[in-house]
Scaffold this motif. Sequence first.
Motif, PDB file in Angstrom:
ATOM      1  N   SER A  80       0.752  -1.197  -0.060  1.00  0.00           N
ATOM      2  CA  SER A  80      -0.021  -0.272   0.139  1.00  0.00           C
ATOM      3  C   SER A  80       0.787   1.248  -0.217  1.00  0.00           C
ATOM      4  O   SER A  80       2.131   1.052   0.456  1.00  0.00           O
ATOM      5  N   GLY A  81       0.318   2.453  -0.410  1.00  0.00           N
ATOM      6  CA  GLY A  81       1.050   3.761  -0.477  1.00  0.00           C
ATOM      7  C   GLY A  81       2.050   3.975   0.770  1.00  0.00           C
ATOM      8  O   GLY A  81       3.154   4.120   0.607  1.00  0.00           O
ATOM      9  N   GLY A  82       1.284   3.678   1.781  1.00  0.00           N
ATOM     10  CA  GLY A  82       2.029   4.185   3.168  1.00  0.00           C
ATOM     11  C   GLY A  82       3.107   3.221   3.455  1.00  0.00           C
ATOM     12  O   GLY A  82       4.099   3.440   4.049  1.00  0.00           O
ATOM     13  N   ASN A  83       3.036   2.021   3.124  1.00  0.00           N
ATOM     14  CA  ASN A  83       3.840   1.078   3.264  1.00  0.00           C
ATOM     15  C   ASN A  83       5.112   1.308   2.633  1.00  0.00           C
ATOM     16  O   ASN A  83       6.350   1.108   2.849  1.00  0.00           O
ATOM     17  N   GLN A  84       5.024   1.770   1.023  1.00  0.00           N
ATOM     18  CA  GLN A  84       5.975   1.914   0.460  1.00  0.00           C
ATOM     19  C   GLN A  84       6.783   3.054   0.993  1.00  0.00           C
ATOM     20  O   GLN A  84       8.099   2.988   0.795  1.00  0.00           O
ATOM     21  N   GLN A  85       6.030   4.138   1.605  1.00  0.00           N
ATOM     22  CA  GLN A  85       6.607   5.277   1.908  1.00  0.00           C
ATOM     23  C   GLN A  85       7.626   4.830   3.078  1.00  0.00           C
ATOM     24  O   GLN A  85       8.787   5.262   3.406  1.00  0.00           O
ATOM     25  N   LYS A  86       7.219   3.794   4.090  1.00  0.00           N
ATOM     26  CA  LYS A  86       7.848   3.510   5.353  1.00  0.00           C
ATOM     27  C   LYS A  86       9.085   2.699   4.833  1.00  0.00           C
ATOM     28  O   LYS A  86      10.268   2.810   5.363  1.00  0.00           O
ATOM     29  N   LEU A  87       9.018   1.902   3.665  1.00  0.00           N
ATOM     30  CA  LEU A  87      10.182   1.348   3.310  1.00  0.00           C
ATOM     31  C   LEU A  87      11.410   2.293   2.788  1.00  0.00           C
ATOM     32  O   LEU A  87      12.411   2.010   3.006  1.00  0.00           O
ATOM     33  N   ILE A  88      10.661   3.300   1.982  1.00  0.00           N
ATOM     34  CA  ILE A  88      11.826   4.521   1.625  1.00  0.00           C
ATOM     35  C   ILE A  88      12.484   4.998   2.838  1.00  0.00           C
ATOM     36  O   ILE A  88      13.704   5.309   2.587  1.00  0.00           O
ATOM     37  N   VAL A  89      11.735   5.679   3.715  1.00  0.00           N
ATOM     38  CA  VAL A  89      12.149   6.019   5.063  1.00  0.00           C
ATOM     39  C   VAL A  89      13.136   5.070   5.786  1.00  0.00           C
ATOM     40  O   VAL A  89      14.250   5.553   5.910  1.00  0.00           O
ATOM     41  N   GLY A  90      12.871   4.019   5.658  1.00  0.00           N
ATOM     42  CA  GLY A  90      13.658   2.932   6.410  1.00  0.00           C
ATOM     43  C   GLY A  90      14.999   2.956   5.563  1.00  0.00           C
ATOM     44  O   GLY A  90      16.213   2.874   6.448  1.00  0.00           O
ATOM     45  N   ARG A  91      15.138   2.673   4.322  1.00  0.00           N
ATOM     46  CA  ARG A  91      16.257   2.604   3.446  1.00  0.00           C
ATOM     47  C   ARG A  91      16.926   3.938   3.521  1.00  0.00           C
ATOM     48  O   ARG A  91      18.361   4.036   4.016  1.00  0.00           O
ATOM     49  N   GLU A  92      16.472   5.205   3.669  1.00  0.00           N
ATOM     50  CA  GLU A  92      17.370   6.446   3.682  1.00  0.00           C
ATOM     51  C   GLU A  92      17.978   6.652   5.134  1.00  0.00           C
ATOM     52  O   GLU A  92      18.972   7.393   5.095  1.00  0.00           O
ATOM     53  N   MET A  93      17.323   6.085   6.035  1.00  0.00           N
ATOM     54  CA  MET A  93      17.611   6.143   7.347  1.00  0.00           C
ATOM     55  C   MET A  93      18.862   5.091   7.888  1.00  0.00           C
ATOM     56  O   MET A  93      19.572   5.141   8.657  1.00  0.00           O
ATOM     57  N   SER A  94      19.092   4.076   7.018  1.00  0.00           N
ATOM     58  CA  SER A  94      20.010   3.166   7.306  1.00  0.00           C
ATOM     59  C   SER A  94      21.398   3.435   6.592  1.00  0.00           C
ATOM     60  O   SER A  94      21.506   4.486   5.739  1.00  0.00           O
TER      61      SER A  94
END
Lengths: 417, 514
Positions: free
Chosen positions: B412-426
């Motif tokens: 879902s859209g929000g979960n895609q966003q969470k994945l991106i945030v997680g990636r960029e914070m790693s």
Amino acid sequence: MSGGLAVGQQTAPAARRSRLSPMTYALIALGALLVLSAVRVITGAGDLTSTGSVQAALTAAVPIAMAALAGLWAERAGVINIGLEGMMVLGTFGAGYAGYQWGPWAGVVFGLLLGVLGGLLHAVATVTFGVDHIISGVAINLLAPGAALFLSKQFFADAAGGGQKQSPRIQDAEKVSVPGLPDLLGSIEDKRWFFVSDLAGILRGLTTQVSLLTVLAAVLIAGSAFVLWKTPLGLRLRSCGEAPVAAESLGVNVYKYKYLAVTASGAFAGLGGAILAVTSGQFRDGQTGGRGFIGLAAMIFGNWRPGGLATGAGLFGYTDALALRGSLAVHALLLLLAIALVVVAVWQYREGAPVLSAVSAAIGVLFAWWYFTSDGIPPELVGAAPYVVTILVLALASQRLRAPRAVGEVYRRGEGK
Amino acid sequence: MSTEPPGGEPALAVELTGITKRFPGVVANSDVNIAVRPGTVHALVGENGAGKSTLMKILYGMQRPDEGAIAVNGSPVDFHSPADAIRAGIGMVHQHFMLADNLTVLENVVLGDEPRGGLGLDFAAARRRIREISEAYGLGVRPDRLVDELGVGERQRVEILKVLYRGARILILDEPTAVLVPQEVDELFGNLRDLKAEGLTILFISHKLDEVLSVADDITVMRRGTTVASVAPEETTARKLAELMVGSALPVPELRESTVTDRPVLTVANLTLADADGRKVLDDISFTIHAGEVLGIAGVEGNGQAELVEALMGIRKPDSGSVHLAGEDISRLSTRARRESGMGYIPEDRHRQGVLLEATLWENRVLGHQSRRPSARGPLIDRRSARADTQRIVETYDVRTPGIDVHASALSGGNQQKLIVGREMSGNPVVLIASHPTRGVDVGAQAAIWDHIRRARAEHLAVLLISADLDELIGMSDTLAVILRGRLVADYDPGTVTPQDLGSAMTGAGRDAE
Ligand SMILES: Nc1ncnc2c1ncn2[C@@H]1O[C@H](COP(=O)(O)OP(=O)(O)OP(=O)(O)O)[C@@H](O)[C@H]1O
Ligand SMILES: [Mg+2]
């Protein structure tokens, strides 16, 4: 304070994309012509601007332009059609089969219809069954020549004037001239004046003994530009190549338009093949000689636009015509290419691409050196000239190409993400 | 079920009965029942992955339900494609833009419903129609622009115009406000009320609960694929709604103590960038972000934010000015080199720049980190540890997914966003450039993302935060600046500024008043 939803927005004049004005195009054409005349005078290769060369160039360019147009229709709807070559082969056979029996126009129609069959095959594979576009195209390219050869053995071997690998003669299509002009222009061309005679030669080539097939091709290119960019059908078709899911979300039947486009693509490719067969007087095995691929290259060079692809096809037709005229003309072509590359170098430098600019300049200098240190070109290389020119132009001049966004992607309905 | 309820009330505009939709590994909708009264604004809320978008796509004919029935205006319907839904008077603004970049706004709007004149498309009539609608609803849409040149806010307005152009009687709006600033949202809501008064029915999805409460007549709450409650806005509060949705209290974006140090991390000096027409979209921008500092930039979309971010990331080349990262000049580095030296980037439009929809989650994790551990070892991708790290992101950022081998398009859209945030914070970034970091995520996940940013900030992360959500900006920033026509025009203290102050500064009204 009210500004609607667009509060506080900068009200800039609608940003126009920097497309060249007709005036600029005219100036570019004028410049090119001046260079051409100068090279003609320096090298003494009269063929560069002679009526004969221009006529030969037109004849060579038309099948390529049709292939490019075929590519345009398919790719604008998002389907890569690398099977153009095979569809052209079908077209050449169709023209041979119907042409020798019922005349050139029957040949053209029949070739076109066989192309449609090829297009439909590609559409069924890529659109309905989701086969990779390249694979389907390659399959068609492998199948079509075999089928054509098989059929030609069946139908032509025993026909009068035919053979295992070729059809009997086909009558050429009618040719027309603009009344009055040829003589006038001819007398000017004979004077061998700088620029004026060259212009006359080119104009004479474009207005004398022009095949009706060439006229047809020109009409089709202009017509395609209109249909694709000015009509609802064209808009829907292009939307399938840019954003099929968005098109679907607006109720556009993406399958339908893809089918339409690929079928039209087959028709144009078949027509290209048919024109090739009719203008060269018969069907021959292996007649297309990669023109389908060159058409694709011309389409890419033309940035997926009708005007551009016509220019690309014209360029290729011209070098092809010079190659046929022999070593002297191709030798002159070296100098012409050297100048063109230096111009490209300057232009790329101003566009902020120093590396490309340096590469162009280096190759340009190389060609100039080659020209000045030799008296001719080895005959083995003459035939390669058109390809070399195409590659150089493609690689160095056209850097800002934009393919349709979703081209080559397999689309399935109802998977809107 | 009767189509004419007793009391002579008109038939329900939309009635969904027993809708079930399964995807491999997930049941997106299970036995959903919703009744929408005509002439109302009906809001649909729920956590990320609750199944809201799926349900709306089913109503719009984009997807077929596995079970269940749909009735529109009292009569049962069976949609096989959006074309059927459009014919039944339904229009939809999708959560993710449905626009063709290489076509003009005009072409995008009229596509599928073109005015004809003579042989071709009547461009003049289309242009007139679009201008009319744009003016009537204050959308400020310019028909001849290429969509490629538009920012997210303007794209959103084009999407809204698309449905209005088609004259739909039932509008589905899937998170239309996620990237709009408050003034734009107010304007949109004004329009929604007008449309409602004209008898149109509106289905509205949003994660901004205050908005929902202010505009909706009925609210349906979804959770894990099914409806859990129907409430009236008068009888509930944002807090109660949040509890219904995610089972936890409403989060507040708030930085507790300051962690700002005096060590500059990102220093931007005199950045200037002109567009193709020579108009300055960035005009002499200078600022410094210190370790442990969050710099918030407020502004109406289209005032240079996108260009600023792209210039910082090396996607666009500025005409002049310099960017220093921890004292080193990175102005001439490539995007990859910048990322390798510690810049994280959450882009404004996740589908255009954030994820590859047709690639798996772990492949998406590797993107942008393809040269670094744990995604790569030497010249090769380290599949095992990339996958392990993706699993970590999925768990820490609560990405709801059946696994890390599904394509990003299945989220879902929000979960895609969470994945991106997680990636960029790693990978321990030293600077995070975040455009709308919580766009489209539910209130619970918002809190989690803010927490992650806060924690990283305490460990000296510098953040450039761009957001349309003024509460987020005020709550999360140590320093606030307003961007207007490519210039940073004013600084505010987030401790004292109100959204109203910011709002007027963003439109230039604050300046005019001075
Ligand atoms: N094409 C698909 N393939 C597989 N699973 C999917 C697909 N589309 C959605 N899903 C799954 O269905 C569930 C519901 O997704 P949906 O997009 O409807 O959520 P949502 O409520 O709109 O969430 P959000 O607020 O994040 O937009 C999710 O678990 C999602 O992973
Ligand atoms: Mg959604």
